[in-house]
Design an enzyme around this catalytic site. Structure first.
Site, PDB file in Angstrom:
ATOM      1  N   SER A 484      16.589  29.863  38.458  1.00 43.28           N
ATOM      2  CA  SER A 484      18.124  30.777  37.726  1.00 43.28           C
ATOM      3  C   SER A 484      18.018  29.946  36.079  1.00 43.28           C
ATOM      4  CB  SER A 484      18.612  30.938  38.056  1.00 43.28           C
ATOM      5  OG  SER A 484      19.357  32.210  37.754  1.00 43.28           O
ATOM      6  N   ASP A 495       9.939  26.708  24.944  1.00 46.12           N
ATOM      7  CA  ASP A 495       9.152  27.844  23.685  1.00 46.12           C
ATOM      8  C   ASP A 495       9.445  26.817  22.373  1.00 46.12           C
ATOM      9  OD1 ASP A 495       8.591  29.245  25.652  1.00 46.12           O
ATOM     10  OD2 ASP A 495      10.526  30.120  25.708  1.00 46.12           O
ATOM     11  N   LYS A 509      13.287  32.701  39.446  1.00 48.55           N
ATOM     12  CA  LYS A 509      13.976  34.153  39.852  1.00 48.55           C
ATOM     13  C   LYS A 509      14.810  34.102  37.703  1.00 48.55           C
ATOM     14  CE  LYS A 509      18.137  36.257  41.953  1.00 48.55           C
ATOM     15  NZ  LYS A 509      18.651  35.744  40.267  1.00 48.55           N
TER      16      LYS A 509
END
Length: 703
Positions: A484, A495, A509
């Site tokens: 999460s 990224d 999740k």
């Protein structure tokens, strides 16, 4: 794995029109007789008006607000039917083929039943299961009475993976299956060291208790099971909560009730530990682990209550209790062979999870690399926390993950560390706000995560503070239980090319749930999905590390991808433009060096070989019911497991064990000695990968 919740919307609460209510009063005849076999007193299990209205609310809420909005049609009906059968009889051990032929006539009609508020089919199937299970338990009790006649020299076997097996053709086939099941139960307990009378007493008590619990079945139990069979065809995190379970869920979310700090779920007739709450009593005890199965619960010094076959909510009630009281758990460790019932008892003192014990903490490790010492800072973040109460009250000293990490980074800077490792292992998530703000410490202002809603609208959460608080090199260490909010932070670091991500793929999740009140109970439904700034979802596949580590947790057993009807991975338009990746030119060489270093590392070797052994055993679909063969299989597994553990210990220069039982005692003593961070092989390897990268990039810079 924690739920990100959006505010409740009271305007969504009621959807029932007068015309719909009129329809409820004139339900049509069913295609099958509502009369079911079994004790007549189960006829009291009937849906009431409140449940009918709640079911129609659920249908409308899912139609309008679920993220996917799939149609409720014949194809969905087949899924609902299969899901309900799996819920009622997961091992195909209660219903006969004739029961299934009877039910099959409804397979494409559950969509129509649900749209019209017709609940009787779900009740009829449930009551049939009660009747069949009652018959099976009575049969099992007779078998236990005659257990002295069981012949363990016969060469026969039991099929244990029956989720896709043919349905038993008749009662005689069920009798044969259950004769073998009881024989297997007796044999397992016999091999576990229990005496015949103790086995007879345990199994008699277990089956009688399960019979007694059938008699206590309530209409709400049937309704919740049936509606969940429907709701969970949409995704595994969408489910109906009865009024009682809704109250329990609210208590859990507010952390106002004491317990042991463990997330539990049903696993057929057992209750399984999914995750331990960081700094909770269970995690601090070092006596239980994810995938352990709970088979008994005792209060203080009271008699242990056998909970095999109990509902999850009932087991949770037994485990909960006041702060300072003790609960005893009898568990089957996940490290056992898949069909080894050998258990042990652990004692845990209930207490509230304290925020300060979940706080981020730092350490410094010194590593020799290419002839010189380096100092690396380590920041362990067990959860993404925020003291909401103090924050809303305007307390300037409120605790939060970001504030604590900022302070730790300043302290590490003063210690002149050469790089940083952020340890997110076992971090199940927490505050989305904190994941965003923590990301902001390591990047200049910009997007941190995207949230796509069911209507297609994309909200961008961003760090709006210019400047980077920590500019140095870093790695982020994750594992299968990093979930999460952890995945949002790790994904952003990957990224933005701010850190190398190392470890094993994360939980996966990547969905957002909200709790919606109904006229009767609540519905938790998925209405949004997280996306990384690269446009990739964190759902299903999680964050894939740049460099993989072996894991003791099998991804087929734990993680979002292991859940039925898990929503798929996908991608949307990126929120940032692709920038140069400083790690890419060196990744292949970094992986080669990592593999060379860990090829003979005792901890990495152990993890790889222990997982391979578990997978080998999980693939066995039949169990021998011959005692000599079973004992030989257990002895072989124990010998192989002991050999793996001793190979690791000898490579570390530690004394080998004579038997596996010594391992638990040694592990607890090691914990008492407060093992140094340098002794954590995965942590030090994360540091060495970072140092490899620093050396490579420095050489390029010099040339």
């Amino acid at each position: 794995m924690r739920y990100h919740q959006l505010p409740r919307r009271s305007s969504m609460k009621h959807f029932i029109t007068r015309s719909t209510l009129a329809l409820l009063l004139g339900l049509g005849a069913l295609p099958l007789s509502a009369k079911t076999s079994g004790p007549e007193h189960w006829e009291y299990l009937q849906p009431d008006r409140e449940q009918v209205i709640a079911s129609l609310n659920v249908v409308e809420l899912l139609k309008r607000h679920h993220y996917n909005k799939p149609p409720l049609d014949d194809e969905r009906s087949k899924k609902i039917y299969e899901n309900y059968l799996k819920l009622l009889d997961p091992s195909r051990s209660y219903f006969t083929a004739s029961d299934i032929r009877e039910f099959d006539r409804w397979s494409t009609r559950f969509d129509d039943f649900l749209k019209s508020g017709e609940l009787q089919p779900g009740y009829i199937m449930y009551k049939r299961q009660l009747a069949r299970l009652s018959d099976r338990l009575k049969f099992a009790l007779k078998q236990v009475e005659q257990m002295d006649k069981i012949d363990f020299t016969v060469d026969e076997s039991l099929e244990v993976k029956r989720d896709t097996a043919p349905w038993p053709r008749d009662v005689a086939a069920l009798d044969e299956l259950w004769r073998k099941r009881v024989k297997d139960e007796v044999l397992r307990l016999k091999i576990a060291g229990k005496e015949p009378e103790a086995i007879r007493e345990l199994l008699t008590k277990r089956y009688r208790n399960q019979l007694a619990r059938l008699e206590q079945t309530r209409s709400e139990d049937v309704f919740q099971s049936y509606v969940n069979a429907f709701a969970q065809t949409y995704d595994p995190h969408t489910n109906y909560l009865s009024p009682e379970n809704a109250e329990n869920f609210d208590i859990n979310m507010s952390l106002s009730l004491e317990g042991i700090g463990a997330v539990l779920q049903n696993d057929n007739e057992y209750v399984k530990i999914v995750r331990l709450v960081p700094a909770g009593p269970a995690e601090k005890s070092k006596q239980i682990a994810p995938a352990d199965k709970i088979i008994g619960v005792g209060q203080g010094k009271d008699e242990m209550v056998d909970v095999v076959g109990w509902r999850l909510d009932e087991v949770v009630k037994l485990i909960r209790g006041p702060k300072g009281s003790q609960v005893r758990l009898e568990i089957i460790p996940a490290s056992n062979a898949p069909n080894d019932l050998t258990s042990r008892q652990v004692v845990i003192t209930r207490e509230a999870v304290k925020l300060e014990e979940q706080a981020a903490k730092k350490s410094v490790i010194t590593l020799e690399h290419e002839g010189r010492p380096y100092k690396l800072g380590v920041i362990e973040i067990p959860t993404f926390y925020l003291d909401f109460k103090a924050y809303r009250a305007g307390d300037p000293n409120y605790k939060s993950t970001t504030r604590d990490v900022k302070r730790l980074l300043k302290e590490l800077e003063q210690e002149k560390v050469d790089g940083l490792v952020i340890d997110l292992r076992n971090n199940g998530g927490g505050s989305l706000q904190e994941a965003t703000e923590l990301t902001g410490l390591f990047i200049d202002e910009g997007p941190t995560v995207l949230v796509r809603n069911s209507d297609g609208r994309i909200d961008v959460l961003a760090d709006e503070s210019p400047g980077v608080y920590y500019k140095g090199p870093m790695t982020v260490l994750v594992n299968r239980l990093s979930a999460s909010a952890s995945e949002i932070f790790a994904g952003a670091m990957q990224d933005y090319h701010r850190a190398l991500i190392v470890g094993s793929p994360t939980f996966g999740k990547g969905t957002v749930q909200t709790i919606q009140e109904l006229n009767h109970g609540e519905l938790k439904l998925t209405l949004a999905k997280f996306y990384r700034v690269s446009g990739q979802s964190t759902q299903h596949q999680g964050v894939l590390p740049d460099i993989d580590y072996p894991s003791l947790l099998d991804a087929k057993e734990i993680g979002e991808s292991a859940l039925p009807e898990a929503m798929p991975w996908d991608s949307i338009k990126p929120a940032i433009k692709g920038a140069g990746d400083p790690f890419k030119p060196f990744l292949s060489e970094l992986r080669v060096r990592h593999e060379q270093r860990t090829l003979n590392d005792p901890d990495f070797v152990y993890s790889r070989e222990r997982l391979a052994l578990s997978r080998e055993l999980m693939n066995e679909t039949r169990l021998s019911l011959n005692e000599a063969k079973r004992r030989a299989q257990h002895a072989d597994f124990d010998a192989r497991q002991l050999a793996l553990e001793n190979a690791r210990r000898e490579a570390r220069g530690e004394e080998p064990l004579n038997k596996l039982e010594e391992e638990d005692e040694t592990a607890m003593l090691a914990e008492d000695d407060k093992t140094r961070p340098e002794d954590d092989a995965y942590l030090t390897e994360s540091g060495r990968i970072l140092l490899d990268y620093l050396n490579f990039s420095e050489r390029v810079a010099r040339h």
